[in-house]
Structure formats: structure tokens, C-alpha cells
Design a protein around this motif. Structure first.
Motif, PDB file in Angstrom:
ATOM      1  N   TYR A 103       0.841  -1.201   0.000  1.00 42.18           N
ATOM      2  CA  TYR A 103       0.000   0.000   0.000  1.00 42.18           C
ATOM      3  C   TYR A 103       0.874   1.247   0.000  1.00 42.18           C
ATOM      4  N   SER A 105       1.504   5.143   1.200  1.00 40.99           N
ATOM      5  CA  SER A 105       1.148   6.131   2.210  1.00 40.99           C
ATOM      6  C   SER A 105       1.336   7.491   1.540  1.00 40.99           C
ATOM      7  N   LYS A 114      -3.329   9.533   3.466  1.00 42.75           N
ATOM      8  CA  LYS A 114      -4.210   8.563   2.809  1.00 42.75           C
ATOM      9  C   LYS A 114      -3.407   7.275   2.691  1.00 42.75           C
ATOM     10  N   ASP A 115      -3.909   6.202   3.280  1.00 42.11           N
ATOM     11  CA  ASP A 115      -3.141   4.951   3.325  1.00 42.11           C
ATOM     12  C   ASP A 115      -3.871   3.780   2.684  1.00 42.11           C
ATOM     13  N   ASP A 116      -4.913   4.039   1.871  1.00 40.43           N
ATOM     14  CA  ASP A 116      -5.727   2.942   1.353  1.00 40.43           C
ATOM     15  C   ASP A 116      -5.575   2.730  -0.151  1.00 40.43           C
ATOM     16  N   VAL A 117      -4.535   3.304  -0.755  1.00 37.99           N
ATOM     17  CA  VAL A 117      -4.315   3.122  -2.190  1.00 37.99           C
ATOM     18  C   VAL A 117      -3.246   2.059  -2.381  1.00 37.99           C
ATOM     19  N   LYS A 118      -3.584   1.025  -3.132  1.00 41.55           N
ATOM     20  CA  LYS A 118      -2.633  -0.069  -3.396  1.00 41.55           C
ATOM     21  C   LYS A 118      -1.586   0.359  -4.406  1.00 41.55           C
ATOM     22  N   SER A 144      -9.872   8.509  -9.263  1.00 42.88           N
ATOM     23  CA  SER A 144     -10.969   7.811  -8.604  1.00 42.88           C
ATOM     24  C   SER A 144     -12.262   8.003  -9.384  1.00 42.88           C
ATOM     25  N   GLU A 148     -13.946   3.533  -6.692  1.00 43.68           N
ATOM     26  CA  GLU A 148     -12.649   2.856  -6.823  1.00 43.68           C
ATOM     27  C   GLU A 148     -11.558   3.895  -6.979  1.00 43.68           C
ATOM     28  N   GLU A 149     -10.357   3.532  -6.523  1.00 41.05           N
ATOM     29  CA  GLU A 149      -9.211   4.429  -6.671  1.00 41.05           C
ATOM     30  C   GLU A 149      -8.012   3.650  -7.157  1.00 41.05           C
TER      31      GLU A 149
END
Length: 159
Positions: A103, A105, A114-118, A144, A148-149
């Protein structure tokens, strides 16, 4: 007197009312624009309009690529019908870290993280990883649409 309890309603959550898509007449779509095909947000790469006989509608043949998976999708629709167009946003973030579980950061201009983007697969993901390992200040562009992002680009931050 009516029973007030039966008219009470509770709303668990609400949003600003911004829709994930908006309708656009098929004939108004353009190459390079976005469209929803089979429930997926896509970028139009090819478009052709066919004239039909004296009865019926002109048909629009769309060829588009899914903006997240790059899969090719096609659709055939009468030019007078409406099609959904996804609300697509692109935001730039500063890369802080690439976690061990893949992921990113990221931090926006306001200092929010924002820490949820692969970390994306393929060439973009390799470039992000390489720039991070070399210790370069990196800006990552995140696109996005429809909930989805995905990180779609990375470049060295200006000094």
C-alpha cells in the motif's frame, strides 16, 4: 390523532448527494471521454456511428478501456439513448511510504494522509517503487471513479 412513532424515521448515513455517474446522450460522447460500460468506468478509445435504414435509430459503436484494469470493453447503443458517464477525479499526492503489504502512504496539500491506495501493478507501480527506493520526492496521481481508486502516474516532485 395519528401515532407519531410510526412516522419517525432514522437515517444512518447521508452523503452530499453527488452521484457517481451522470447521464449523457450517446451522440454527445467523444473519443477520449469517459463512459460506463457493463458497470465499469471506461475511457473511450474508438467510436463510430452507423446510419440504419429508414426505420430505427443510428447506432453508436463504442470501444473503451476500463480505467482501472485496462480491459477492452465494447457497447452498441442507439445514438438517442442516454449512457452513464462516471465522475472521474484526479488528485496529486506526495508519496510518504510504500508499505511491505503493497500500500502507498500518501499526503495531500492540506497535510491529510491517505493509506488505502494499493501500489499498482505493472510499469507505474515499478516506477513508484524505484523512485521511493532511490529516496526521491515523488508526486503520485490518484484517479478515482465510482468508489474505486488507483494510482495512475508518478513523477519526481519539483524542488
Amino acid at each position: 390523532m395519528a401515532d407519531d412513532a410510526q412516522h419517525e424515521q432514522t437515517f444512518e448515513s447521508a452523503d452530499a448527494g453527488a452521484s457517481m455517474t451522470y447521464p449523457v446522450q450517446c451522440s454527445a460522447l467523444r473519443k477520449g471521454g469517459y463512459v460506463v460500460i457493463k458497470g465499469r468506468p471506461c475511457k473511450i478509445v474508438e467510436m463510430s456511428t452507423s446510419k440504419t435504414g429508414k426505420h430505427g435509430h443510428a447506432k453508436v459503436h463504442l470501444v473503451a478501456l476500463d480505467i482501472f484494469t485496462n480491459k477492452k470493453l465494447e457497447d452498441l447503443s442507439p445514438s438517442t439513448h442516454n449512457m452513464d458517464v462516471p465522475n472521474v477525479t484526479r488528485r496529486e499526492y506526495q508519496l510518504l511510504d510504500v508499505t511491505d503489504d503493497g500500500y502507498l502512504s500518501l499526503m495531500d496539500d492540506s497535510g491529510n494522509t491517505k493509506d488505502d491506495v494499493k501500489l499498482p501493478e505493472g510499469e507505474v507501480g515499478e516506477r513508484i517503487k524505484k523512485m521511493y527506493e532511490e529516496g526521491k520526492d515523488t508526486n503520485v496521481t490518484v484517479m478515482s471513479a465510482m468508489g474505486e481508486e488507483c494510482a495512475v502516474d508518478a513523477k519526481e516532485a519539483p524542488k
